[in-house]
Structure formats: structure tokens, C-alpha cells
Motif scaffolding. Sequence first.
Motif, PDB file in Angstrom:
ATOM      1  N   ILE A 408      59.621  41.246 -59.637  1.00 38.80           N
ATOM      2  CA  ILE A 408      59.171  40.341 -58.392  1.00 38.80           C
ATOM      3  C   ILE A 408      58.936  38.978 -59.095  1.00 38.80           C
ATOM      4  CG2 ILE A 408      57.303  39.945 -56.702  1.00 38.80           C
ATOM      5  CD1 ILE A 408      56.659  42.888 -56.961  1.00 38.80           C
ATOM      6  N   GLY A 409      59.571  38.195 -58.527  1.00 38.02           N
ATOM      7  CA  GLY A 409      59.294  36.625 -59.220  1.00 38.02           C
ATOM      8  C   GLY A 409      58.771  35.898 -57.909  1.00 38.02           C
ATOM      9  N   VAL A 410      57.870  34.758 -58.122  1.00 37.10           N
ATOM     10  CA  VAL A 410      57.187  34.003 -57.311  1.00 37.10           C
ATOM     11  C   VAL A 410      58.122  32.796 -57.036  1.00 37.10           C
ATOM     12  CG1 VAL A 410      55.404  32.645 -56.673  1.00 37.10           C
ATOM     13  CG2 VAL A 410      54.722  34.828 -57.769  1.00 37.10           C
ATOM     14  N   SER A 411      58.545  32.527 -55.963  1.00 39.47           N
ATOM     15  CA  SER A 411      59.555  31.152 -55.690  1.00 39.47           C
ATOM     16  C   SER A 411      58.655  30.169 -55.240  1.00 39.47           C
ATOM     17  CB  SER A 411      60.742  31.862 -54.700  1.00 39.47           C
ATOM     18  OG  SER A 411      60.318  32.284 -53.493  1.00 39.47           O
ATOM     19  N   GLN A 412      57.487  30.303 -54.685  1.00 42.97           N
ATOM     20  CA  GLN A 412      56.623  29.205 -54.606  1.00 42.97           C
ATOM     21  C   GLN A 412      55.233  29.673 -54.584  1.00 42.97           C
ATOM     22  OE1 GLN A 412      57.352  25.792 -52.987  1.00 42.97           O
ATOM     23  NE2 GLN A 412      55.256  25.846 -53.907  1.00 42.97           N
ATOM     24  N   GLN A 413      54.273  29.139 -55.443  1.00 43.36           N
ATOM     25  CA  GLN A 413      52.824  29.197 -55.437  1.00 43.36           C
ATOM     26  C   GLN A 413      52.234  28.649 -54.505  1.00 43.36           C
ATOM     27  OE1 GLN A 413      51.794  30.959 -57.955  1.00 43.36           O
ATOM     28  NE2 GLN A 413      53.428  31.258 -59.469  1.00 43.36           N
ATOM     29  N   ALA A 414      51.146  29.083 -54.149  1.00 42.55           N
ATOM     30  CA  ALA A 414      50.276  28.796 -53.089  1.00 42.55           C
ATOM     31  C   ALA A 414      49.815  27.397 -53.160  1.00 42.55           C
ATOM     32  CB  ALA A 414      48.997  29.602 -52.669  1.00 42.55           C
ATOM     33  N   PHE A 415      49.610  26.748 -54.605  1.00 48.21           N
ATOM     34  CA  PHE A 415      49.308  25.414 -54.780  1.00 48.21           C
ATOM     35  C   PHE A 415      50.370  25.107 -55.881  1.00 48.21           C
ATOM     36  CE2 PHE A 415      45.221  26.834 -52.983  1.00 48.21           C
ATOM     37  CZ  PHE A 415      44.826  25.696 -52.149  1.00 48.21           C
ATOM     38  N   VAL A 416      51.052  23.791 -55.440  1.00 46.90           N
ATOM     39  CA  VAL A 416      51.662  23.293 -56.476  1.00 46.90           C
ATOM     40  C   VAL A 416      50.927  22.604 -57.618  1.00 46.90           C
ATOM     41  CG1 VAL A 416      53.629  22.891 -54.621  1.00 46.90           C
ATOM     42  CG2 VAL A 416      52.059  21.109 -54.904  1.00 46.90           C
ATOM     43  N   ASN A 417      49.695  22.124 -57.186  1.00 45.71           N
ATOM     44  CA  ASN A 417      49.062  21.252 -58.527  1.00 45.71           C
ATOM     45  C   ASN A 417      47.907  22.024 -58.850  1.00 45.71           C
ATOM     46  OD1 ASN A 417      47.625  21.160 -56.020  1.00 45.71           O
ATOM     47  ND2 ASN A 417      47.303  18.989 -56.043  1.00 45.71           N
ATOM     48  N   GLY A 418      48.083  23.628 -58.730  1.00 47.93           N
ATOM     49  CA  GLY A 418      46.928  24.335 -59.156  1.00 47.93           C
ATOM     50  C   GLY A 418      46.748  24.452 -60.722  1.00 47.93           C
ATOM     51  N   GLY A 419      47.968  24.149 -61.413  1.00 52.08           N
ATOM     52  CA  GLY A 419      47.880  24.417 -62.803  1.00 52.08           C
ATOM     53  C   GLY A 419      48.479  25.786 -63.400  1.00 52.08           C
ATOM     54  N   PHE A 420      49.083  26.501 -62.409  1.00 53.89           N
ATOM     55  CA  PHE A 420      49.804  27.667 -62.800  1.00 53.89           C
ATOM     56  C   PHE A 420      51.248  27.332 -63.033  1.00 53.89           C
ATOM     57  CE2 PHE A 420      46.657  29.014 -59.268  1.00 53.89           C
ATOM     58  CZ  PHE A 420      45.590  29.254 -59.988  1.00 53.89           C
ATOM     59  N   PRO A 421      51.597  28.109 -64.062  1.00 56.24           N
ATOM     60  CA  PRO A 421      53.116  28.048 -64.387  1.00 56.24           C
ATOM     61  C   PRO A 421      53.942  28.735 -63.467  1.00 56.24           C
ATOM     62  CG  PRO A 421      51.967  29.703 -65.750  1.00 56.24           C
ATOM     63  CD  PRO A 421      50.785  28.986 -64.856  1.00 56.24           C
ATOM     64  N   ASN A 422      55.057  28.540 -63.517  1.00 57.13           N
ATOM     65  CA  ASN A 422      55.907  29.061 -62.615  1.00 57.13           C
ATOM     66  C   ASN A 422      55.982  30.540 -62.470  1.00 57.13           C
ATOM     67  OD1 ASN A 422      57.013  26.487 -61.857  1.00 57.13           O
ATOM     68  ND2 ASN A 422      58.584  26.353 -63.167  1.00 57.13           N
ATOM     69  N   ASP A 423      55.907  31.373 -63.423  1.00 54.98           N
ATOM     70  CA  ASP A 423      56.031  32.678 -63.637  1.00 54.98           C
ATOM     71  C   ASP A 423      54.486  33.260 -63.333  1.00 54.98           C
ATOM     72  OD1 ASP A 423      54.643  31.976 -65.944  1.00 54.98           O
ATOM     73  OD2 ASP A 423      55.829  33.170 -67.220  1.00 54.98           O
ATOM     74  N   TYR A 424      53.655  32.521 -63.006  1.00 57.22           N
ATOM     75  CA  TYR A 424      52.158  33.194 -62.584  1.00 57.22           C
ATOM     76  C   TYR A 424      52.607  34.135 -61.360  1.00 57.22           C
ATOM     77  CZ  TYR A 424      47.442  33.338 -60.445  1.00 57.22           C
ATOM     78  OH  TYR A 424      46.383  33.845 -60.496  1.00 57.22           O
ATOM     79  N   GLY A 425      52.019  35.286 -61.682  1.00 52.80           N
ATOM     80  CA  GLY A 425      51.970  36.147 -60.664  1.00 52.80           C
ATOM     81  C   GLY A 425      53.354  37.097 -60.530  1.00 52.80           C
ATOM     82  N   ASN A 426      54.262  36.960 -61.551  1.00 55.66           N
ATOM     83  CA  ASN A 426      55.582  37.764 -61.647  1.00 55.66           C
ATOM     84  C   ASN A 426      55.127  39.112 -62.208  1.00 55.66           C
ATOM     85  OD1 ASN A 426      56.773  35.395 -60.910  1.00 55.66           O
ATOM     86  ND2 ASN A 426      58.006  35.312 -62.724  1.00 55.66           N
TER      87      ASN A 426
END
Length: 492
Positions: A408-426
Motif C-alpha cells: 500500500i502506498g500513500v499517493s496523497q497525504q492529508a497535509f502537504v505541509n505536515g512535515g511527513f515524507p512521501n512514504d509516511y503511512g506506506n
Amino acid sequence: MSIRFPIRTTAVRWSLIGLLLIGGFLGLVMFGRGGSTAQAAPLPGIHVRAIPAFARKYGLPCSACHTAWPELNNFGQVFRDNGYQLGNERDSPIWQNPSYFPVTFRMTPQWHRESTNNLAVDSIPGGGPGSTFVSGKVQQNGFDLSGMDLWTAGTLYRNISFSLLPSADSTGAFHFEAAWVRFDNLKGSNWLNLKVGKFELDNLISEKRFLFLSANGGIYQTYHYDVPGTINDFGYGDNQLGVELAGHSKNSYTRYSVSVLSSNDGNVGFTSGSGAPSNRGYDVNLAFSQAFNGGSLGLQRIGAFGYFGQRPTYYQSSTGSDGSTVALIGFGNKPFYRVGVGGDFFLKKLEFLPSIMYGHDNAYLGAGVPSTSPLPAGAKAPAFLGGFLESHYYVSPQLVFFGRFERIGVSQQAFVNGGFPNDYGNVTAYAVGYRWYPIMFSRAGLAWHSEYSIAKSNGFLPLSGNGGGLQVFSVANPVWSSSVMLGFDFDF
């Protein structure tokens, strides 16, 4: 990875060694690469979907309806689609011996080991003064019980079928996993069947009939995934409450279903999974599948589905007798959807089950704010793409090897400026094992089940103590959670 043996017996040692060898064999059959996984709850209920009472009723062997119990073959699918009827004099219960009772008990006494590393744990045992969260490893092993299912299903009369499934966790606390009545062959057509109650969504690849039972492997991660941070509580693998119109061709090669469901993920009493009141909206699920004969290779099937739902973003409330605020009903509904495709393909004795799902939530669900308020800066609609490849190799009707790779890959985080990397939640997950059936009679079934599963989660960790929950601990050190399970899966 080291494996600890809590009991020094030859049987357990050789079972574990055999399990690892099987994993190597399945690695030649299935392969995949990826990086991360939401953890399954330990010791889930079994959710049985195979009932020996049907074999007793019609005098058929279990293999008539199953490739490997509890997975259905096409004959079993036709039987199920026809409302548990074969179209003969044995269908109606009024023709049965009064001693016949269509009920099945299923449970799995087992030994299992659960291990999780990079877990956020208290730096001081017991969380004493000055304790902080540090990265640690937690491991448990021992003998245990699974949940138990008590399932009864069949016909109330000709073309009126039913199912009732009280399911308990390992402590004996019951809930109703399924309870429905279905009116079959309306107007004499197999294309019109109406079901009302709580039931599994009519998806091509069923989570309720699959072969995996371990804590990490016992669910399809994709079916239950939500992007971290969203207030959406939906799980595609959960049974839902509502009404379903379904139909099929005579041989069930072509199938469709349309469901209208309460917007509360199958919970009773107008509540959501979190216990909050649900809204007054409805969800819709659409599913379609088509099978074709692959000649000597076997029956091949493809399918697609779409789930379109809504969830509240705030609640109408009142004041309780103690002065506290009491939520009454959900408001401010915002939409979400899940769409996907799947297949069931045979290469003679080798079966492949590929599936892919795309999930999308409204930005208000991702941000967790009332729809009456403006969205916070940087809030986006969370989305993910997930899927799995599952494989079964049927050595004989009494021995099957199985394996699964899931990503499972996250294609869009809930916050684009939340400080999370692109793979957060993968999420990435693997599971391998085998089932051997020394007993497969119309009266009862027994399977020796051996399974190893491991799951990797990026960036969100379950906390130990302090009320649990999720905390961003270290994306650079993902959580690896593994399960080893050896047990006797029986039904009667």
C-alpha cells in the motif's frame, strides 16, 4: 531473524523449520518488492464461511464445493448464489429429518509467537516518573485460542435462504458478524435476488473465505486501510448493514450486485466503529465479475467493484444529566470512495489472486475538521493505492501451500505541509504457509495450519501504555511486526 522456541519439543521445531522451507518454496512461486503495513488486530475471529451441515444435508463431499476449505470453487459459488439450493427435493427444510440441524462450530487451538520491533515503549518499565518513549522490541509466545464462530445457514423455505453468524473473540464476547435473509429467484429469475441484513460485500476475492489466520496475515491490509490522520472509519473487508440486489447466470460465470448500506461500517444501533453516532446517509457498493473457461488451465475470473460512501465531520449534540456534552447524530457529511479490480486465475494446480484498490477521501475527512469551518492551510484529499498478489498451490485436495505479497502506498497525504515524507503511512506485508487436511468428512473438518507473516509500517507506531494510539516516532526506522502460527483449525 531469530526464532525462539518456548517449548523444547521435536514437533514444534520441525513444524517451524518446515514452515520456513515452505516460505522458500513459495518465494519461487510469488515474488515482490516494496517498502510498508497496518497491523492486524491479534487473534481475530475466524469468520467461517464453510459449513459441513450442507455436505451432510445433500450427501456430498466437502471437495464438491471447496478447492481448499473454506475457499469456494465454482460449484460452491453456484450453490451459494442459488440461495444454498441444488434444485432438488432436499432444498426445503420441511423435507429434512427433524434431527437435522444446519449449524457449524469453528475454532483454532494454537501456538503462536508475536514479535514487533522499533515499537515506541516506555523507557522506564511501568512508565514511571521521567519515562519517555524509546524504540524497543516486544515479543510474546505461547498457547492460545482463536475466536469462535457459531454459524447456521440454509433455507427457510423454497427460495428463502438465511444466514446467522454469532462470532466471539477469544474471551467469549459475542457480536453478530452476519445476519441476513434473502429472497431468491424473484419472478422465477436467477438475475433477481434480494438480501436484507448484515452481510459481506459481494467482492470477487473474499476476505471471509481466505486461507490466512495469523495475527498479521489474517486480513487483507488493503481492504482495511485508511490514510493516517483521516477520521474515516471504513473498511472494505467489514460486513455491512443494508440491502443487496444481486443476480447471476445459471452457472454463475456472470455475476452482479448493487448494495445500499448504512453509513456506519456495519455497526449496529446507529453508531460508528468508534462508538460515535452515525449520520443519516447511505453508502452504495457496486460489484461485477465475469468468468470464462480456460480449458485445461481451469476456470478464470475477473471482477471490478466501486464503493461510494460518506462520513460525518461534526455532530449535533445535547447536554447530559451530568453537564457533559452528548453527541446525538452526525452532520456535515463528506464523501469518500474505493474502487478496484481483481482476478482469480488458474494454471492447473496453481491459483493466482491479484487485486488492486484505489482509495480517496474528502479533504475534510482527512483534516478532521467540521465542514462548517474552512480547511486548514495545506489540507488535501488523502488518497492511496494498494494491492496484493496471492497464490495457492494445490498438491492434492488435502494439502495446499499459500502465500501473499501486499503493498500500500500513500499517493496523497492529508497535509502537504505536515512535515511527513512521501512514504509516511506506506505498508508492505508478506505471508506464507500451508494447510493439511487429515480429516475432510461431511460431519466435520480438521486442518493443520502453519503460517508465517510479517508486516512493515512506515512512520506510524502503536504506543505501549498511556492509552495506546498512534505517534510519529521515526520514519527512518519502520515497524516490523511478525507472526508465527501453528494450530488445528476445526469445524463441526
